[in-house]
Every structure is written in structure tokens, then in C-alpha cells.
Design an enzyme around this catalytic site. Structure first.
Site, mmCIF file in Angstrom:
data_model
loop_
_atom_site.group_PDB
_atom_site.id
_atom_site.type_symbol
_atom_site.label_atom_id
_atom_site.label_comp_id
_atom_site.label_asym_id
_atom_site.label_seq_id
_atom_site.Cartn_x
_atom_site.Cartn_y
_atom_site.Cartn_z
ATOM 1 C CD GLU A 1 -2.926 1.144 2.316
ATOM 2 O OE1 GLU A 1 -2.821 0.289 3.212
ATOM 3 O OE2 GLU A 1 -3.767 2.035 2.315
ATOM 4 C CB ALA B 1 0.956 -2.146 11.566
ATOM 5 C CD GLU C 1 -4.734 -2.007 5.860
ATOM 6 O OE1 GLU C 1 -3.736 -1.570 6.471
ATOM 7 O OE2 GLU C 1 -5.422 -1.304 5.103
ATOM 8 C CG ASN C 2 -0.041 -6.837 4.061
ATOM 9 O OD1 ASN C 2 -0.161 -5.941 3.260
ATOM 10 N ND2 ASN C 2 0.941 -6.888 4.948
ATOM 11 C CG HIS D 1 -5.768 0.844 12.806
ATOM 12 N ND1 HIS D 1 -6.494 2.006 12.776
ATOM 13 C CD2 HIS D 1 -5.284 0.680 11.558
ATOM 14 C CE1 HIS D 1 -6.440 2.527 11.556
ATOM 15 N NE2 HIS D 1 -5.706 1.732 10.798
ATOM 16 C CD GLU D 2 -2.649 -1.941 10.807
ATOM 17 O OE1 GLU D 2 -3.209 -2.088 9.713
ATOM 18 O OE2 GLU D 2 -2.208 -0.829 11.196
ATOM 19 C CG HIS E 1 -7.524 -1.713 8.213
ATOM 20 N ND1 HIS E 1 -8.351 -0.772 7.659
ATOM 21 C CD2 HIS E 1 -6.396 -1.037 8.571
ATOM 22 C CE1 HIS E 1 -7.745 0.419 7.689
ATOM 23 N NE2 HIS E 1 -6.567 0.289 8.238
ATOM 24 C CD GLU F 1 -6.128 3.473 6.803
ATOM 25 O OE1 GLU F 1 -6.255 3.336 8.034
ATOM 26 O OE2 GLU F 1 -5.580 2.595 6.088
HETATM 27 N N1 B3K Z 1 -2.963 0.955 5.692
HETATM 28 C C1 B3K Z 1 -1.661 1.119 6.274
HETATM 29 C C2 B3K Z 1 -0.942 2.360 5.840
HETATM 30 C C3 B3K Z 1 -0.266 2.265 4.544
HETATM 31 C C4 B3K Z 1 0.606 3.480 4.299
HETATM 32 C C5 B3K Z 1 1.124 3.525 2.934
HETATM 33 N N2 B3K Z 1 2.134 4.535 2.756
HETATM 34 C C6 B3K Z 1 -1.695 1.082 7.757
HETATM 35 C C7 B3K Z 1 -2.969 1.416 8.397
HETATM 36 O O1 B3K Z 1 -3.482 2.500 8.317
HETATM 37 O O2 B3K Z 1 -3.520 0.548 9.003
HETATM 38 ZN ZN ZN Z 2 -5.390 1.873 8.834
#
Ligand code: B3K
Ligand code: ZN
Length: 886
Positions: free
Chosen positions: A134, A275, A277-278, A310-311, A314, A333
Site C-alpha cells: 500500500e 503496520a 493490514e495485508n 486497528h489492523e 481493517h 482509515e
Molecule cells: N494501511 C496502512 C498504511 C499504509 C501506508 C502507505 N504509505 C496502515 C494502516 O493504516 O492501518
Molecule cells: Zn489503517
């Protein structure tokens, strides 16, 4: 190597939200093979495409995105294409020989994770392989339609040396493992959930696995695996517990259950942000995983739990329902920050969490919103998407979500969430889709609410109250007005939570005409939709003090004429703990700004004894917990104060703040000593709420006491430092000891270094504590910059020295000869070639240059210009610097 800009004739061009077009092709299935090597990695892909006839003409070519890929081979439906069938530039692969509207494309590329210092795409950290895709990092791995509205299932085979990389991980379920020739092995992964490429992940390494399980609400058992370096094996318990608590909370609060049978978290030490969230395989900055009571403070423990939550959250808000395009980033977000804030509030203290969050919002988001990088939570344009992972998109985005909840109520909000998932599970959608779900589930019109997504800047909310004694009515007039930088402002739909505090300190009934004040609610959410509206409350039997914007119900600047007495009264009595704290902040802010104006003119400073008494009362109010007391005595910071002024003289602000801190320290000495003594937990370290509040108060008291640098306080800090069995107390004591030069300072720093030089995260603290300390000037910065434990290649280390110096050490950074600015600009230039994302974070310290008085403003501007001159500047830094100078 990075995308270069200013050495090409044309500057990088922005993308606009209004230009959105659906993709020309859809991708349904992706298969990838990784052959990981010490000197280059080969990536083979097989992708099933289908033309989107609504967008592209039959016969038109397929254009894929890529960056820094060496293309070895391209074939379509099993037939290798010759040179005329495809062509590649630095960023695009065009395939012309297409057999029809659906086909399988195979490519083979070579990439170099071993020399990837940008930490985007596939790279190495501490000898292991990991990914960060990301926002647009997947195109650094293979040719692809790297955009979030292209969602596919993935099957991934990873092959590598078995001894060096016994763990080979990717998204989804592990379906096969096999031995290969030459001491290598392969693992095959399959992710059954369709996902955009930014959620792809791969990890290969020799890692310790800390295991646990979670039983879901439908009785399924999920395997939980936390991967860390072997030396960190004893720092995983808290992360695992945090994950289990998050999973439970999301079931209980939103009815959301985890979908795969396996959830993995990998901690890496080189990571650009917190972090990622893959799907099924989160990759984390080790800072938000590793925690042991002697290495991590109470605040670190809370941060680990919040980021894990948080992750995890997601998985539904971001992964199952994702963003159609990157302009919609706040869809996932803002919503996920809102969810993690509610989680933390439930697990710790709602009041304390709210105050911490608003304090952060005002310091960072409000500053961003009034500076050159101001943008709506749903930006209209960007050059480099990574620049828009901002506190506006995240934190103001979360405030906007919180306003839905305030307007619709908790149950109404839940209904909206349920409808959102019912409608959009498995889709890539927009902020408008979310708003429509909230509106439709509640039968409400939320059209006007869209303005929160369209307008930038912080609106002002002006409140004027009028008590009519003969008629016993109280009339409140609310007016919203445009932020200075938003010329097209139209009134927002703004929830304003409101109460009236009576002379005894108790809330009064808020009765509209015809209602009985004794039975009326004591708090109401007023919905402001016009520029100006008034409300009249009846049966108000004595002159009240109004409490406006309780809980900070909208992200605005409240303006209200209030006497120092009224503010002190609210500070002592408001039943809304946020407004109680905020009354103190407003009081302090007025005092500090007036003192700064005097300091700028060289006049003598004095502090009104009423201010001291107001703080003393709070400190001795036994109804407050230690965290609330410590928040009540923290003064507004440099950022908040400087936002209130044009032509800021940093030296005068610092002088005023120091003066108030030192005066409070002296005047409240007895109270602070008593509070510290009573609050400090006794016996061995415990992590219960009571002990955490106690340590927070005791350490805030010690911090304030040490401002005067008296010997007995230094001894007290030395004693605490020597005896501490936990990082909270050790770090706090060290933080006091470094404020004043002397042997206590050097000895404590040396002892801390000797004990912790082998622990990277604790060494980050060692750098940061010095970088924010009072005696830390540019010369000290240069010494640490040259220290053997410093490296520009590790983002955490850069943030703890360069970031802290530039954003938290106002004395050193704003040195009147400009040396602080020059030092930070030097770091930005060096970083730009290594890691543009981190460089573009650091350079933002120079953004508010227009707000400062001469000579500071000119000196800051000169450094921005110097950076802009650099040949081959990354587009990340280019975008920030050109908006700052523009
Ligand atoms: N989604 C990621 C952030 C990615 C940042 C890219 N430069 C972490 C988060 O907000 O959970
Ligand atoms: Zn996030």
C-alpha cells in the site's frame, strides 16, 4: 533509485478525483511464483484478464503498471510474445497482441529486494524478506493493474533457501510445502477472498513463531501466529492478547467475525509506518508488536494494543469492503481509526482516550489543515498517494465518522454499519456509499453532511449565550464560519453537544418551550445546519455557565467569550470530562499567549495566582483518576499556541511556556510531591488500570517538579531511575534527568546506553529522549547524527532523532541562526535518495514557514528552496516542497 522528477523537463502531474474511470480490464485470478535469491529475485505471474467492455474498445491494448522491473518474458495464453507484441517503459507495459477479450497473461521479471532502501514493494529487513504494497508498491513486484478496484484471488508459490528462510509466508491458507533441489524449499498459499493488490504480502525468514488461538462466536478455532526475530521471543505475549481482545470486541460490538482460519502478524524492524493490514498476514513495525515491561512503557503497551486492533479491524473495514480509488482512503482509515479509538476507550478510559485524541488532533491535524498541505478528508488531487496518509485522512476522518455516531446514536450507527456490509461485502466502494448506508439505515437525510468530505480547513464555531433572568430563559446562538483557506465554504451539518452548568456545579435541565425543565435531559445534541441558528431553553432558574461542544462533538475551533472565572468554574465542575479539561486548556492558552506577547516585547512576566489555584484544585480533586489529573496539568503545546498567532516568535512562545511551567513547579511543589507520593504504585510492577493511572500522575508530577532543576528533585529522579523495574518509570526519570546539563545527565544516559544498546526499540528512546531535551542544540544533534548507533536506513531511528528534533524540540529546531533548519534539510536531502517516503515526512517540519516572524520564516523558506533545487528529487518530497513554496 527513486522516481526522479526535477531533472526531467516536466514536473510530475497530479491525479484528480473527478477523473475516475473504471479499469479497462478486470482481473479474476492471479498466480505468482517467487524465486528469492541473495542477488535478485525472479517473479513469474500468470493473470487471468477480462476486458471491461464498458470502458475499452475491443482490440485496444492492455496497459499494466510497473516500477523498477526488468522484464524477462511476456506470453499470452501460453504463447511467448516477440518484441512486436509488447513494449515496456519505466512505468508501463503495453501488450498489443491480445487473442480476444479474455486471456491469460504470463510475465517474468527480475527485481532487487536486497538493494531496496525505499522499503516499498519487496525488500529485506534484518536479513528477512518482507513486502509493503500500500498504496502503489505492488507494481514494484510485478506488472499489474495496481489499483484498489481490481480485486482478485491469489495463489502464491514462494521458493527460497531452506536454512536461511525456513518460514515462507503469504496471504490466506498454506496449502502445500515441498522440498526443492539445492537445499531450497517451496510453500504454496491460496487466498480465497478477492483482494486488491495493495493487500498482497510475502514474508520469508528465520523467525520465531508465537502461537495462540481464538474461538469465534460461531465456534470456529482460528490459529494465531506472531512471527518475530528469535531474540524477541519473550516480547510477544501482549501482542497475542491484544489480538484476541480485538477479535472478541469486534464480534461483541459490531457482530464481525474473522473469516480465514489463520491470522499471522510479522514484526519487522525496518518499516515506513506503523503496520499494514495485508489479508491474513499483517506486517508490523516491531515497535507495535514487541512489549516487555522492562523495555516498553505503559504508553507503548497501549499503542501496541491499539495498532493490533486497528489492523485487525481493517479485515472488515478495508479488506472485505475496500476503497474504489485512493481518493477514498478515509473510507477505510477514518472508519478504522474511529473503531480502534472506541476499542481503546472501552479497554482503558473513555475520558482519558478522548482527551489524548483531541490533544493530538489539535497539535497535528489542525496544523496541517491550516498549512500548505491542507486537504479535505477525501482529497481532490495527489501527486504521490503516500503523501496523503495524513492526520487529516486518518484523524479528522475518524472525527467525521464519530459525528455520524453523535447524530444517529450508537444503535443508529450500528444499523448503518450493518447495512454497509450487507450492501458492499466483497466490493470496492466510495465514501458516498458509506454515507448512503448510514442515511438509509436510519431514514435520515445526510446530503449536507457530504460537505465534511468536500471542504478543507478547520471551521470556526462561534457561540454566544444570553441569560434572560426575568424570563428564566437561556438563548444560545451558534454560528459556523469558513476556515481562512476554504473560499468555497458552505455550512456543514454539525452536531454540537451542549449543557448548562448551574451555580452549584450540577447540570441543569435543557427544556425547550413547553417542556418541564426538571424532567428535561441535561445534555443535548444540537444540529447546526445553517450558518447561524439559535436555541432557547426554558425554566433556567439561575445564571448558568454554558458547556459547548461537549466531548469535542465536531472538529472545529470553538470561539466563545468567557471570563477567566467561568473557565475556572468549568475546569472545576463540568460533568463532561472533556470540556472540563478543555476549559483548563482555554484558560492556559489565553494566559500563555498574553505572556508570549509580553516576552516578545521584552516585558517582565507574571502569572495570575488564580491560574495556580485552579491547577491546585484539580490536583487535589479526589474524584479524578491520575491520568485525568496529569492531562489537566499539561499545558497547550508549541503547535497549538503557534496556530493561534500569525508571525510567531518561537523564542517568545518558549519563554512564556517555560515561565509558566517553572512558576507552577515552584508554587505547587508541596502538592506535586504529595500527589507523586500517593500516586506511585508500591511493590512489584503491575499493569492494572489503577497502577497505570498512578504512574502517569506520579511521572507527570516528577516532570513538572524537575522544571526548576533543584537538587532534591534531581536526586528523586536519580533514585527512580536506579530502582525502576519497568520502562515507564525508567524512561520518565531519564526524561527529567536530561533536561539540565550536569553529571546526572551524562551518567544516566551512559547507564541507559550500556544496559540497552542491544535493543533497537529502546535505543530509539535513548535517541528521542535526548533529541527532545532542553539542552539539545544543533551541535548535540550533529554528534548523535554521527553516533555509531545512528543510521539513515532505519525509519524508526530517523524518526527518533531527526523527527523528534524537527517536530518536538522547538528550541533547537527554531534556533535563531537557522542552523536547526539547515540540519533537518541536510537529512531530508540525504534521505530523499534512500527512502522518499520517510524524507517526505521529515520535510513537513518546514511547512509552516509562513506562520513565523522574520528571521525564522525566511530561514525556513531558504531551506525549502534548497531542497527543491536538488536534481532528481523524488516526487514524494517534490509534492510537499512545491506545495509549501507554492
Ligand atoms: N494501511 C496502512 C498504511 C499504509 C501506508 C502507505 N504509505 C496502515 C494502516 O493504516 O492501518
Ligand atoms: Zn489503517
Amino acid at each position: 533509485m527513486t522516481v526522479t522528477t526535477s531533472d526531467t523537463a516536466s514536473a510530475p502531474q497530479p491525479k484528480y478525483r473527478k477523473d475516475y474511470q473504471a479499469p479497462g480490464f478486470w482481473i479474476h485470478e492471479v498466480e505468482l511464483w517467487f524465486d528469492l535469491g541473495a542477488d535478485g529475485t525472479t517473479v513469474r505471474s500468470s493473470i487471468r484478464f477480462e476486458r471491461n467492455a464498458a470502458v475499452t474498445e475491443p482490440g485496444s491494448p492492455l496497459v499494466l503498471m510497473g516500477e523498477e522491473l526488468e522484464t524477462l518474458r511476456v506470453s499470452v495464453d501460453g504463447k511467448e510474445l516477440g518484441a512486436s507484441g509488447w513494449s515496456a517503459t519505466a512505468t508501463e507495459l503495453t501488450v498489443r497482441d491480445l487473442p480476444g477479450d479474455s486471456f491469460t497473461l504470463e510475465t517474468e521479471v527480475r527485481i532487487h529486494p536486497e538493494s531496496n532502501t525505499a522499503l516499498s514493494g519487496l525488500y529485506r529487513s534484518s536479513g528477512n524478506f518482507c513486502t509493503q504494497c500500500e498504496a502503489e508498491g505492488f507494481r514494484r513486484i510485478t506488472w499489474f493493474l495496481d489499483r484498489p478496484d481490481v480485486m482478485a484471488t491469489y495463489r502464491v508459490t514462494v521458493t527460497a533457501d531452506k536454512t536461511k528462510y525456513p518460514m515462507l509466508l503469504s496471504n490466506g491458507n498454506r496449502i502445500e510445502e515441498r522440498e526443492e533441489e539445492g537445499g531450497r524449499h517451496s510453500v504454496v498459499w491460496e487466498d480465497p477472498f478477492k483482494k486488491p493488490s495493495y493487500l498482497f504480502a510475502l514474508v520469508a525468514g528465520d523467525l520465531h513463531c508465537h502461537r495462540g488461538t481464538f474461538e469465534t462466536m460461531t465456534g470456529r478455532t482460528i490459529d494465531l501466529e506472531i512471527y518475530v526475530e528469535h531474540k524477541d521471543a519473550d516480547k510477544c505475549d501482549h501482542a497475542l492478547g491484544s489480538l484476541q481482545r480485538s477479535m472478541k470486541w469486534d464480534e461483541e460490538t459490531f457482530g464481525l467475525e474473522y473469516d480465514l482460519d489463520l491470522y499471522m502478524i510479522v514484526a519487522v524492524s525496518d518499516f515506513n509506518m506503523g503496520a499494514m493490514e495485508n489479508k491474513g498476514l499483517n506486517v508490523f513495525n516491531s515497535k507495535y508488536v514487541l512489549a516487555r515491561t522492562d523495555t516498553a512503557s505503559d504508553a507503548d503497551f497501549e499503542a501496541v494494543e491499539a495498532v493490533i486492533a486497528h489492523e485487525y479491524f481493517h479485515n472488515w473495514t478495508g479488506n472485505r469492503v475496500t476503497c474504489r480509488d485512493w481518493f477514498q482512503l478515509t473510507l477505510k482509515e477514518g472508519l478504522t481509526v474511529y473503531r480502534d479509538a472506541r476499542f481503546t476507550a472501552d479497554k482503558t478510559s473513555e475520558a482519558v482516550k478522548r482527551i489524548d485524541d483531541v490533544q493530538g488532533l489539535r497539535a497535528h491535524q489542525f496544523a496541517e489543515d491550516s498549512g500548505p498541505m491542507a486537504h479535505p478528508i477525501r482529497p481532490e488531487q495527489y501527486i504521490e498517494m503516500n503523501n496523503f496518509y495524513t492526520s487529516t485522512v486518518y484523524e479528522k476522518g475518524a472525527e467525521v465518522i464519530r459525528m455520524y455516531e453523535t447524530l444517529l446514536g450508537r444503535d443508529g450507527f450500528r444499523k448503518g454499519m450493518d447495512l454497509y456490509f450487507e450492501r458492499h461485502d466483497g466490493q470496492a466502494v466510495t465514501c458516498d456509499d458509506f454515507r448512503a448506508a448510514m442515511a438509509d439505515a436510519n431514514g435520515r437525510d445526510l446530503d449536507q453532511f457530504e460537505r465534511w468530505y468536500l471542504q478543507k480547513g478547520t471551521p470556526t464555531l462561534k457561540a454566544v449565550g444570553c441569560y434572560d433572568e426575568p424570563n428564566q430563559t437561556y438563548t444560545l446562538e451558534l454560528t459556523q464560519s469558513a476556515p481562512e483557506n476554504e473560499p468555497h465554504f458552505e455550512p456543514t451539518h454539525m452536531p454540537v453537544s451542549f449543557g448548562l452548568v448551574g451555580p452549584t456545579g450540577a447540570d441543569m435541565g435543557l427544556a425547550f418551550e413547553g417542556e418541564d425543565a426538571s424532567k428535561a435531559p441535561t445534555n443535548r445534541v444540537l444540529e447546526l445546519r445553517e450558518m447561524t441558528q439559535t436555541w432557547t431553553f426554558h425554566g433556567v432558574c439561575a445564571r448558568p455557565v454554558p458547556s459547548v461542544l461537549r466531548g469535542f462533538s465536531a472538529p472545529v475551533n470553538l470561539e466563545m467569550e468567557r471570563s477567566q472565572e467561568d473557565l475556572a468554574f468549568l475546569f472545576a465542575h463540568d460533568s463532561d470530562s472533556f470540556n472540563r479539561w478543555d476549559a483548563g486548556q482555554t484558560l492556559f492558552k489565553g494566559v500563555l499567549l498574553a505572556l508570549a506577547d509580553r516576552a516578545a516585547k521584552g516585558e517582565a512576566l507574571t502569572l495570575d495566582p488564580a491560574v495556580v489555584e485552579a491547577v491546585r484544585n484539580l490536583l487535589n480533586d479526589e474524584s479524578l483518576d491520575g491520568s485525568l489529573k496529569s492531562q489537566a496539568m499539561s499545558l497547550p503545546g508549541f503547535s497549538v499556541l503557534s496556530q493561534a498567532r500569525t508571525h510567531v516568535n518561537p523564542a517568545a512562545l518558549i519563554e512564556a511556556r517555560d515561565f509558566v511551567i517553572e512558576t507552577l513547579s515552584r508554587e505547587l511543589r508541596g502538592d506535586l510531591l504529595a500527589q507523586r507520593k500517593a500516586a506511585r504504585p508500591t511493590g512489584a510492577y503491575r499493569a492494572d488500570k489503577e497502577s497505570i493511572h498512578g504512574r502517569r500522575l506520579a511521572n507527570a508530577a516528577l516532570g513538572l517538579l524537575s522544571a526548576t532543576g533543584e537538587d532534591d528533585i534531581i536526586e528523586m529522579a536519580e533514585e527512580q531511575f536506579a530502582a525502576a523495574d519497568n520502562m515507564t518509570d525508567s524512561q520518565a526519570a531519564l526524561g527529567c534527568l536530561v533536561q539540565i546539563p550536569g553529571s546526572h545527565r551524562t551518567q544516566a544516559l551512559q547507564a541507559f546506553y550500556e544496559r540497552w544498546s542491544g535493543d533497537a526499540l529502546v535505543m530509539d528512546k535513548w535517541f528521542a529522549i535526548q533529541a527532545m531535551s532542553r539542552p539539545f542544540d544543533v551541535a548535540a544533534y550533529e554528534l548523535l547524527r554521527a553516533h555509531k548507533n545512528f543510521t539513515m536506513e532505519n525509519p524508526n531511528r530517523v524518526r527518533s532523532l531527526v523527527g523528534v528534533f524537527a517536530m518536538q524540540n522547538f528550541r533547537g529546531f527554531h534556533a535563531q541562526d537557522g542552523s536547526g533548519y539547515r540540519a533537518v534539510a541536510d537529512a531530508v536531502l540525504e534521505l530523499d535518495s534512500l527512502n522518499p517516503q520517510v524524507a517526505s515526512r521529515m520535510v513537513r517540519a518546514l511547512n509552516p514557514w509562513k506562520q513565523f516572524a522574520a528571521p525564522w520564516s525566511d530561514l525556513m523558506k531558504a531551506q525549502l528552496e534548497r531542497i527543491r533545487e536538488k536534481k532528481g528529487l523524488s516526487k514524494d518530497v517534490f509534492e510537499i516542497v512545491s506545495s509549501a513554496l507554492g
